[in-house]
Design an enzyme around this catalytic site. Sequence first.
Site, mmCIF file in Angstrom:
data_model
loop_
_atom_site.group_PDB
_atom_site.id
_atom_site.type_symbol
_atom_site.label_atom_id
_atom_site.label_comp_id
_atom_site.label_asym_id
_atom_site.label_seq_id
_atom_site.Cartn_x
_atom_site.Cartn_y
_atom_site.Cartn_z
ATOM 1 N N CYS A 65 15.182 -9.444 3.634
ATOM 2 C CA CYS A 65 14.745 -8.967 2.320
ATOM 3 C C CYS A 65 15.554 -7.768 1.859
ATOM 4 C CB CYS A 65 13.254 -8.616 2.356
ATOM 5 S SG CYS A 65 12.192 -10.036 2.726
ATOM 6 N N GLU A 88 5.039 -7.946 0.034
ATOM 7 C CA GLU A 88 6.462 -7.606 0.137
ATOM 8 C C GLU A 88 7.216 -8.855 -0.288
ATOM 9 O OE1 GLU A 88 9.962 -7.830 0.935
ATOM 10 O OE2 GLU A 88 9.479 -7.811 3.080
ATOM 11 N N LYS A 109 -1.144 -16.489 9.792
ATOM 12 C CA LYS A 109 -0.432 -17.750 9.570
ATOM 13 C C LYS A 109 1.073 -17.539 9.736
ATOM 14 C CE LYS A 109 1.432 -20.525 5.949
ATOM 15 N NZ LYS A 109 2.434 -20.953 6.853
ATOM 16 N N GLU A 167 17.796 -13.488 -6.539
ATOM 17 C CA GLU A 167 17.966 -13.057 -5.147
ATOM 18 C C GLU A 167 18.754 -14.128 -4.412
ATOM 19 O OE1 GLU A 167 15.442 -11.513 -1.273
ATOM 20 O OE2 GLU A 167 14.413 -12.711 -2.788
#
Length: 476
Positions: free
Chosen positions: A278, A244, A169, A380
């Site tokens: 990331c 992750e 996906k 974050e």
Amino acid sequence: MKLLINGERRDSVSGKVFTVRNPATGDVVGEAPLGGEDDVRHAVEAAGEAFADWSAKNPRDRAKILFFAAEEVRRRNTELGSLLTAEQGKPIREAVDEINGFANILEYYYALSAGERGEYLNLRGYGRTLVRRRPLGICGAIIPWNMPAIIMGWKIGPALTAGNTLVLKPAGTAPLTCGKLAEILEGAGLPPGVLNVVTGPGETVGREIARNPGIRKVSFTGEVGTGRQVAMDAAPALKRLTLELGGSDPMIVCDDADIPMAVEGVIRGRFYNCGQTCTAVKRLYVYESIADEFIRRLTARVEGIVVGNGMERGVTMGPLNNQAGLERVVRQVDTARERGEGEIIAGGLAPRGENYEHGFFFLPTLIAGVPHDSVLFSEEVFGPVLPIATVTGLDEALERANDSRYGLGASVWTRSADVVVRATEELEAGIVWVNQHLRTPPEVPFGGTKESGIGRENGSRALDEYTEEKSVLIRL
């Protein structure tokens, strides 16, 4: 773009589509099918039918297909990079680099494809023992919009090399490049049903991939909350998981660091891909004794970053990929401003002018003197904003760096061997860089600790993530 199921281009069961727009201009780039649960089920059925023949194929013959696909990807890297820029937003140079990185990954797994992995033991009293590794079966992959080509490579490279079939996906805001890469793999000889691509919302397509009992493993890259949901959806079937889930990477600059080199490390490590990586530098800790010089040099470099449409000559930073991402960055900066959490010394707002009216732009931003309890450190920050704090020495730097729920990456910049030894031992992260940041070659295992996730991608160990062990004891 169409769904790719069992080697066929299809519309979704619903017949509906969604629009993909350029994040710099708002222009329509293309359309993709609005897939749903039934489309995933069809893809799982196709992957199941393809598994027996694919897993029985000579491993090197499987990997040759990846190698031939890599050659074609390199040949078309400018075309593919332009499409990636149009849907994702990054400057064309970064996009072409990412496309070439996808090819690097396929070539790497081709190089590992000589045979099946395993062990041989000769145990007295038990006989000869073989520990064989066999493919899991049907796997699922859910990839994000920030680095769609690279992360697609991280997932399909080891999964297909190990003999699994896959349902993938792509992200809703950047599915088109993934579709083209799948077409290239098919053109290189990938049999029908080995790789199936279903586009659509995470709430339907993603959740069905996580829940479907026919899928043995799910690899997901994305934010923590969604990762938890994937884990819960996968739990009833006891699926294998690789998660992750992002990070808040610290960068420590010691008083003996090469300052110009470290400044360039910040520029690439924070503002590459508009900060939407990331493992980007998201927290900067600089020794007090060099802080004034370092911040002065860094501010000058940040002011030289050219923000704009990634297809335009001279642009070095594009827009954020989507409205939600822009709104989150604005909220975080505004919250820090309202609370007096540091001094904005560069950026801090969206650029002005007609060239920026229809895009998700935000200026590269530096905020100095950020306190330890700031929202910029606790959350974050997935955009071009860098909070900076000074530290008295290595003890404080390591304590501050490790005081986070994330543990994906970290870097230390120094000339001292003693500092390198201690920092690489004590930093709580899945990957630690010394005098560099952000670089993740396909040979190196990649993943995080704490809330940054579980499992590893890249490297030969990624093949282990897509196989299961079978112990065979032989006594003749």
